[in-house]
Design a protein around this motif. Structure first.
Motif, mmCIF file in Angstrom:
data_model
loop_
_atom_site.group_PDB
_atom_site.id
_atom_site.type_symbol
_atom_site.label_atom_id
_atom_site.label_comp_id
_atom_site.label_asym_id
_atom_site.label_seq_id
_atom_site.Cartn_x
_atom_site.Cartn_y
_atom_site.Cartn_z
ATOM 1 N N PHE A 1 12.572 1.058 -9.156
ATOM 2 C CA PHE A 1 11.194 1.489 -8.999
ATOM 3 C C PHE A 1 10.697 0.937 -7.670
ATOM 4 O O PHE A 1 10.821 -0.268 -7.420
ATOM 5 N N PHE A 2 10.177 1.788 -6.814
ATOM 6 C CA PHE A 2 9.481 1.358 -5.606
ATOM 7 C C PHE A 2 7.995 1.616 -5.869
ATOM 8 O O PHE A 2 7.591 2.770 -6.074
ATOM 9 N N ILE A 3 7.177 0.571 -5.848
ATOM 10 C CA ILE A 3 5.790 0.707 -6.287
ATOM 11 C C ILE A 3 4.848 -0.085 -5.379
ATOM 12 O O ILE A 3 5.279 -0.999 -4.677
ATOM 13 N N LYS B 1 -5.311 -1.327 7.409
ATOM 14 C CA LYS B 1 -4.052 -1.783 8.017
ATOM 15 C C LYS B 1 -2.857 -0.984 7.510
ATOM 16 O O LYS B 1 -1.822 -0.919 8.152
ATOM 17 N N SER B 2 -3.015 -0.384 6.335
ATOM 18 C CA SER B 2 -1.895 0.317 5.716
ATOM 19 C C SER B 2 -1.423 1.514 6.528
ATOM 20 O O SER B 2 -0.297 1.970 6.350
ATOM 21 N N THR B 3 -2.262 2.039 7.400
ATOM 22 C CA THR B 3 -1.843 3.203 8.183
ATOM 23 C C THR B 3 -1.749 2.912 9.680
ATOM 24 O O THR B 3 -1.550 3.817 10.476
ATOM 25 N N GLU B 4 -1.890 1.658 10.064
ATOM 26 C CA GLU B 4 -1.830 1.324 11.480
ATOM 27 C C GLU B 4 -0.395 1.373 12.002
ATOM 28 O O GLU B 4 0.559 1.109 11.293
ATOM 29 N N GLY B 5 -0.268 1.711 13.259
ATOM 30 C CA GLY B 5 1.034 1.701 13.897
ATOM 31 C C GLY B 5 1.943 2.782 13.380
ATOM 32 O O GLY B 5 3.157 2.710 13.529
ATOM 33 N N ASN C 1 0.818 -1.199 0.000
ATOM 34 C CA ASN C 1 0.000 0.000 0.000
ATOM 35 C C ASN C 1 0.856 1.256 0.000
ATOM 36 O O ASN C 1 2.079 1.205 0.129
ATOM 37 N N PHE C 2 0.182 2.373 -0.114
ATOM 38 C CA PHE C 2 0.868 3.658 -0.242
ATOM 39 C C PHE C 2 1.687 4.042 0.997
ATOM 40 O O PHE C 2 2.842 4.466 0.875
ATOM 41 N N GLU D 1 -6.802 0.366 -3.604
ATOM 42 C CA GLU D 1 -5.807 0.305 -2.536
ATOM 43 C C GLU D 1 -5.623 1.695 -1.982
ATOM 44 O O GLU D 1 -6.152 2.668 -2.518
ATOM 45 N N GLY D 2 -4.880 1.801 -0.917
ATOM 46 C CA GLY D 2 -4.511 3.126 -0.424
ATOM 47 C C GLY D 2 -3.488 3.700 -1.374
ATOM 48 O O GLY D 2 -2.298 3.575 -1.159
#
Length: 775
Positions: free
Chosen positions: A317-319, A769-773, A34-35, A625-626
């Protein structure tokens, strides 16, 4: 395999953490879920590099894409020895690194609009100073920055004197000047070119860029090196193309501005000059999947500027997985690993029809066996394609089924999202009297209304006031309570004059609503005060630079214009103003990095709306996705949490969530479970309602990079393309010989997914979950 490339410890850790099995691209890549995690990966690699290159030369991106890179970098530096930081360092290969010191790094600004004042908040010079020089604690004396105010021009004049309309005519490089002003401009262009050459020389004196991070544009541009840029290009003043202008429109206050603004950019050769450079392109979301595939899989070419990274052993590339979704590697992994399901079968057969440009009934068993993906279908036989045809046909039947005794709540992040996504489905629902329909737009949407539009409308309102044609202000109670009444009358007046084609009366209807909005927003108590307030708003907007963040009360006013537009659209079908809900969620502020949704501020209004309306079906934009700091993703999270909380209070066993997409993200026929036929009449209704009602959007000040025009036309094109894909499977005769007139009249298709509450919450939970923690 990525292991064939020189990997840093951080890259090795993230590679192990991913489920990538092979990499065959010409530039290696790392894909994350995710982003936000993309930001973590980039931050870890950056800090790893800085720990061994404390005086290195760095060049970092601007815009919204670096949001989580910046946040994670600061988080890790602030928590380097704390448990939260240590856990991340252990997991991602930073545990042996000494804490990086950033103050001695040399910074190189990648690009800038020209001309633009460095004092403007939407200049990249301002961004770099705020988020990197100040935010990272870099030494400004060691920074190479592009400050348009300080670039010397002819006769020592400012750019406002030389280019008073901010337009720079580059033909003056090659032709004779015709006026003294053109002579001044020509000499100044040569001086800007000289400045660019000196800027390039200073970068090379430092040994070139050691660590570069950049985003990638829809045309593949890196920095402002657009499609067709010379692989050996250096720092220069240059024009841009439409796709780049469309993306920049949000920064500059509309494409009217960005289409006429040049840029100063480092070149492709500038980026790769240092053979040891770590050069990283970051990309998130399915919208970038096509350009990522072309940039990674094709040989070096000026058509896809990012292919220049093939020159570097540390080019990367980071994607996100969404951005990686069209890569051959990803497609292979999708089909060759994991459990096989019906979606895979449908997608493989649909793709084979497109690949062979052959109708489904003409696909043979031999064709299926020869294709590397369809050959994987379990139990492949003569009925395989027939079964897929039946499955897609069933989805169309589902899209034509009658819905009765339903309470619909259609939601969208922005005004026009619902209409552009599923209007033909909604019109069918509204024609059934037993149904009840509500519409909710969850953000104010003020950023889509230009200053010019507001100024022109305010001036019209003044004229109508002067001529006594806004009669409601004469009523005794208007300024105390009357301004809140007869909202439906404004709507009806406007649409009546759409029907009669009376442009002046339509404008008067808009001005009626604008006057109500001013009275509400500014607490106006008299007509004299109203006139003064109108003049003051005009003055504020005229003195604002294009793209400047407006004061909060003017943001509210702009948002109320958009809200009126939304009410007009649904009034086409008899929906009253009270059934169109404007939530104005608080996270939407107009800042470059908006906040995450807050459970009290942003979730409670949605929850209260659910409690009041008690919908049986709710529609929302279901993004893949985020994929960035975008409103769609944040609205989805707030809505999901509201539904989760509501499910604790109500029995939602019969409640359905309808996930739709529009011009930004698209389902394919395989991943949707409902397909709705769209007739030419449906398209005309959508085009007409968009053109007549979304007044602030008709001139497409903020267009999609995919189409230079109205969003309604782009939506129509999407529906037509989706029909073409399905026609290849079902055959054209399926449509024109169908027993249903609705199918026979279809010239487009809409795809969406209908879900049970639990299925939706599971999918939304994966995104959350992508922004947890974090942070």
């Amino acid at each position: 395999m990525l292991a064939n490339y020189p990997l840093s410890k951080t890259e090795e850790a993230f590679f192990r953490d991913s489920d990538i099995e092979k990499i065959t691209t010409k530039i290696p890549y790392l894909a994350v879920d995710n982003f936000p995690k993309l930001g973590l990966l980039t931050a870890c690699r950056f800090l790893e590099w800085v720990s061994t290159n404390p005086e290195g030369v760095i060049s970092l991106p601007t815009g919204k894409t670096p949001e989580y890179f910046i946040k994670w970098t600061k988080f890790l530096l602030e928590n380097w020895e704390e448990k939260k930081g240590l856990d991340i360092r252990k997991k991602y290969g930073l545990i042996d690194c000494s804490k990086p010191v950033l103050k001695d790094l040399h910074f190189v600004q990648i690009d800038e609009f020209y001309p633009i004042s460095s004092a403007q908040n939407n200049s990249f010079h301002h961004y770099v100073n705020k988020f990197y020089i100040e935010g990272f604690g870099l030494d400004p004396q060691k920074a190479l920055l592009i400050n348009c105010d300080e670039i010397t021009l002819s006769e020592g004049k400012s750019y406002k004197e030389v280019f008073p309309d901010s337009k720079v005519d580059l033909t003056l490089r090659f032709r004779e000047y015709k006026t003294p002003q053109e002579k001044l401009q020509q000499d100044s262009i040569y001086l800007i070119d000289q400045w660019c050459g000196q800027y390039e020389a200073k970068i090379r004196e430092k040994g070139g860029i050691g660590f570069f991070v950049g985003g990638i544009g829809p045309d593949g541009h890196i920095a402002f090196n657009t499609r067709g840029s010379d692989i050996f290009s250096t720092t220069r003043l240059t024009e841009t193309n439409f796709e780049t202008q469309a993306v920049a429109a949000g920064d500059l206050g509309g494409i009217e501005i960005s289409a006429n603004r040049l840029v100063i950019t480092i070149g492709l050769d500038t980026i790769v000059h240092n053979p040891d450079a770590v050069a990283i392109i970051i990309a998130a979301g399915e919208a970038k999947a096509g350009i990522v595939k072309q940039s990674l899989e094709l040989s070096m070419t000026n058509v896809y500027p990012a292919t220049v990274l093939q020159k570097l052993k540390n080019g990367r590339f980071f994607i996100t997985k969404g951005a990686a979704s069209k890569l051959t590697d990803s497609t292979d992994q999708y089909y060759f690993t994991g459990e096989w399901n019906d979606t895979k079968t449908e997608r493989a057969v649909l793709d084979l029809c497109k690949k062979l440009q052959r109708y489904g009934h003409r696909i043979t068993l031999e064709d299926l066996k020869e294709d590397k993906y369809t050959s994987q279908i379990p139990g492949l036989n003569e009925n395989t394609v027939k079964n897929v045809i039946k499955s897609i046909s069933d989805k169309i039947d589902r899209g034509m089924s009658e819905e009765k005794n339903e309470v619909f709540l259609h939601t969208g992040p922005h005004h026009d999202d619902i209409s552009l996504g599923i209007l033909p489905q909604i019109t069918k629902q509204l024609h059934e009297n037993s149904n009840e329909a509500h519409f909710a737009v969850l953000t104010s949407g003020f950023t889509a209304v230009t200053n010019t539009f507001v100024i022109e409308t305010l001036r019209s309102a003044k004229k109508f006031l002067d001529n006594g044609r806004i009669q409601m202000v004469k009523f005794e109670d208007f300024y105390s309570s009357g301004y809140k009444l007869k909202m439906d009358k404004d709507v009806y007046h406007y649409l009546t004059n759409v029907a009669s084609d009376n442009a002046e009366e339509r404008l008067r209807g808009l001005c009626h609503r604008l006057v109500r909005a001013i009275v509400f927003t500014f607490g106006i108590k008299s007509t004299l005060q109203l006139r003064e307030q109108i003049n003051e708003i005009i003055t504020v907007l005229k003195n604002s630079y294009d793209g400047e963040k407006n004061p909060k009360n003017i943001q509210t006013l702009k948002g109320m214009i958009r809200e009126f537009e939304e009410e007009l659209v649904w009034a086409h079908f008899g929906v009253q103003v009270k059934n169109v809900h404007h939530l104005r969620l608080g996270f939407y502020t107009g800042d470059i990095f908006t906040e995450q949704p807050d459970k009290k501020r942003d979730v409670e209004p949605i929850l209260n709306m659910l409690r009041e309306i008690k919908p049986t079906k709710l529609s929302l934009t279901l993004d893949p996705e985020g994929s960035g700091p975008d409103t769609h993703y944040k609205v989805l999270q707030a809505t999901a949490e509201a539904i989760r909380q509501w499910s604790l209070e109500e029995d939602l066993s019969n409640f359905k969530v309808i996930g739709y997409r529009n011009v930004w993200f698209k389902f394919d026929a395989a991943e949707s479970n409902v397909i709705v036929p769209v007739s030419l009449g449906d398209m005309s209704v959508m085009e007409d309602s968009f053109s007549n009602c979304y007044m602030s959007q008709v001139n497409a000040s903020f267009p999609s990079y995919a189409h230079n025009g109205k969003f309604s036309t782009l939506a129509k094109n999407t529906w037509v393309d989706q029909l073409s894909d399905v026609q290849l499977l079902l055959g054209k005769n399926y449509f024109y010989q169908h027993q249903s007139a609705k199918v026979r009249s279809s010239h487009g298709l809409i795809f969406f997914r209908e879900m049970e509450v639990e299925d939706f919450l599971i999918e939304a939970r994966e995104l959350e979950k992508s922004t947890e923690g974090m942070l």
